[in-house]
Design an enzyme around this catalytic site. Structure first.
Site, PDB file in Angstrom:
ATOM      1  N   ARG A 166       0.842  -1.209   0.000  1.00  0.00           N
ATOM      2  CA  ARG A 166       0.000   0.000   0.000  1.00  0.00           C
ATOM      3  C   ARG A 166       0.874   1.256   0.000  1.00  0.00           C
ATOM      4  O   ARG A 166       0.575   2.230   0.696  1.00  0.00           O
ATOM      5  CB  ARG A 166      -0.957   0.007   1.200  1.00  0.00           C
ATOM      6  CG  ARG A 166      -1.892  -1.175   1.272  1.00  0.00           C
ATOM      7  CD  ARG A 166      -2.842  -1.252   0.077  1.00  0.00           C
ATOM      8  NE  ARG A 166      -3.648  -2.459   0.147  1.00  0.00           N
ATOM      9  CZ  ARG A 166      -3.303  -3.633  -0.384  1.00  0.00           C
ATOM     10  NH1 ARG A 166      -2.163  -3.738  -1.049  1.00  0.00           N
ATOM     11  NH2 ARG A 166      -4.080  -4.684  -0.283  1.00  0.00           N
ATOM     12  N   SER A 239     -11.340  -0.680   3.213  1.00  0.00           N
ATOM     13  CA  SER A 239     -10.480  -1.021   4.344  1.00  0.00           C
ATOM     14  C   SER A 239      -9.838   0.247   4.898  1.00  0.00           C
ATOM     15  O   SER A 239      -9.126   0.944   4.185  1.00  0.00           O
ATOM     16  CB  SER A 239      -9.396  -2.011   3.906  1.00  0.00           C
ATOM     17  OG  SER A 239      -9.974  -3.213   3.454  1.00  0.00           O
ATOM     18  N   GLU A 335      -5.317   3.767   6.191  1.00  0.00           N
ATOM     19  CA  GLU A 335      -5.109   3.768   4.738  1.00  0.00           C
ATOM     20  C   GLU A 335      -5.516   5.096   4.096  1.00  0.00           C
ATOM     21  O   GLU A 335      -4.795   5.616   3.250  1.00  0.00           O
ATOM     22  CB  GLU A 335      -5.875   2.612   4.082  1.00  0.00           C
ATOM     23  CG  GLU A 335      -5.153   1.286   4.152  1.00  0.00           C
ATOM     24  CD  GLU A 335      -5.634   0.312   3.102  1.00  0.00           C
ATOM     25  OE1 GLU A 335      -5.973   0.753   1.990  1.00  0.00           O
ATOM     26  OE2 GLU A 335      -5.670  -0.890   3.396  1.00  0.00           O
TER      27      GLU A 335
END
Length: 339
Positions: A166, A239, A335
């Site tokens: 990520r 998420s 995130e």
């Protein structure tokens, strides 16, 4: 000047959390020229520039005192092909899932595991988005980005992007690089990734023993639809926390105290934990405080039940982070980008 700059625009339609904050200035960029005009406007009026895509990786905690530019460029083209593979180029503003479907319709495999992920093509490399055993880096060829400092274009190869979990160079240099278009290396001969148990199970339940990329895409769409709320119905950013990667020693300690902990060994000897498992074990699944909450089916997803502010969602996230750190000694990282 073709760029249309508006004042005092609500960003509620432009972030999947559905948080109602205002942008001081707002414009949509449909071309490279629009992007350059936005940069010039920002410099001329001494106002910061915030570039967004689908708004699926944002948590807006206050009104944005910037020129918010939404990337709205469209276009998909094959720039190279042979009997084995094709290189497909897409403009940054292309919605991600329709782009995946377009590639499948062209007979090109590689993106099927990334089906139904919200957002745009331009945002995908920033996060190195991934799901069900596949990440952007696995199908990435190159991209074109604008250097906001010099106004020049630069081509980035796979190595240039410094992709991680990520993560990418663009996430760390967000104020410098503005992604304009991305190229993917896709295969005409499918090499399917079916390591993720529920995908294989879904295909088996349907009696599909020789799946096509379309079959995999449909299975993943069904799984995601069951697990994750639709942002059009219930505000969310998918998420919310990254799956933490921890030292093997800490994992052993946690496993001794919590034998059911879910961990995935990494090549470097560390272990990736399932953040959702940690959050659920701590009792947060289904928690609600006003209109800010944790989804009742997927504890990795924070949701806006209607009128939650960005600050309320952020407060909930901070409380979860503190609790997980105290219970397990694990730091959870958000995130979404916070503004």
């Amino acid at each position: 000047m073709s760029l249309q700059v508006q004042s005092a625009i609500s960003l509620k339609p432009f972030n999947t959390f559905g948080v109602d904050v205002q942008a001081r200035l707002f414009a949509e960029a449909h071309s490279d020229d629009d992007v350059r005009e936005a940069l010039a406007y920002s410099a001329r009026h001494d106002v910061p520039l915030l570039v967004i895509g689908g708004g699926s990786n944002l948590l807006l905690s206050a009104d944005v005192q910037s020129l918010v530019v939404r990337m709205a460029s469209r276009g998909i083209r094959i720039v190279h092909e042979d009997c084995l593979e094709s290189i497909v180029e897409a403009e940054a503003g292309e919605p991600w899932h329709p782009f995946v479907q377009s590639c499948l319709e062209l007979g090109l495999a590689g993106l099927e595991n990334l089906s139904l992920i919200p957002g745009t093509v331009g945002a995908a490399p920033m996060q190195n988005i991934g799901a069900y055993g596949v990440e952007i880096k696995d199908v990435f060829h190159s991209l074109t980005a604008l250097d906001r400092e010099t106004g020049e274009l630069r081509e980035f190869s796979l190595q240039d992007c410094a992709f991680g979990y990520r993560d990418s160079v663009f996430k760390h240099q967000v104020a410098r690089w503005l992604i304009l278009r991305v190229r993917f290396k896709l295969s005409r001969v499918a090499r399917l990734h079916l390591e993720y148990g529920p995908v294989r199970q879904r295909l088996d339940e349907q009696g599909i023993d020789r799946p096509t990329p379309f079959d995999v895409s449909r299975a993943i769409c069904a799984i995601r639809s069951e697990k994750l709320p639709d942002p059009a119905v219930l505000g969310n950013a998918g998420s919310f926390f990254k799956n933490p990667i921890i030292a093997a020693e800490l994992y052993a300690t946690i496993k001794q105290q919590h034998p059911g902990v879910v961990g995935y060994p990494q090549d470097d000897g560390q272990v990736k934990l399932a953040a959702g498992w940690l959050i659920e074990q701590a009792g947060w699944k289904g928690y609600r405080d006003g209109d800010a909450g944790v989804h009742k089916l997927q504890s990795l997803v924070l949701v806006n039940y209607g009128q939650a502010s960005g600050l309320q969602l952020l407060s909930l996230a901070r409380r979860i982070q503190t609790d997980i750190a105290e219970r397990f000694g694990v730091e959870l990282e958000m995130e979404p980008n916070l503004y």
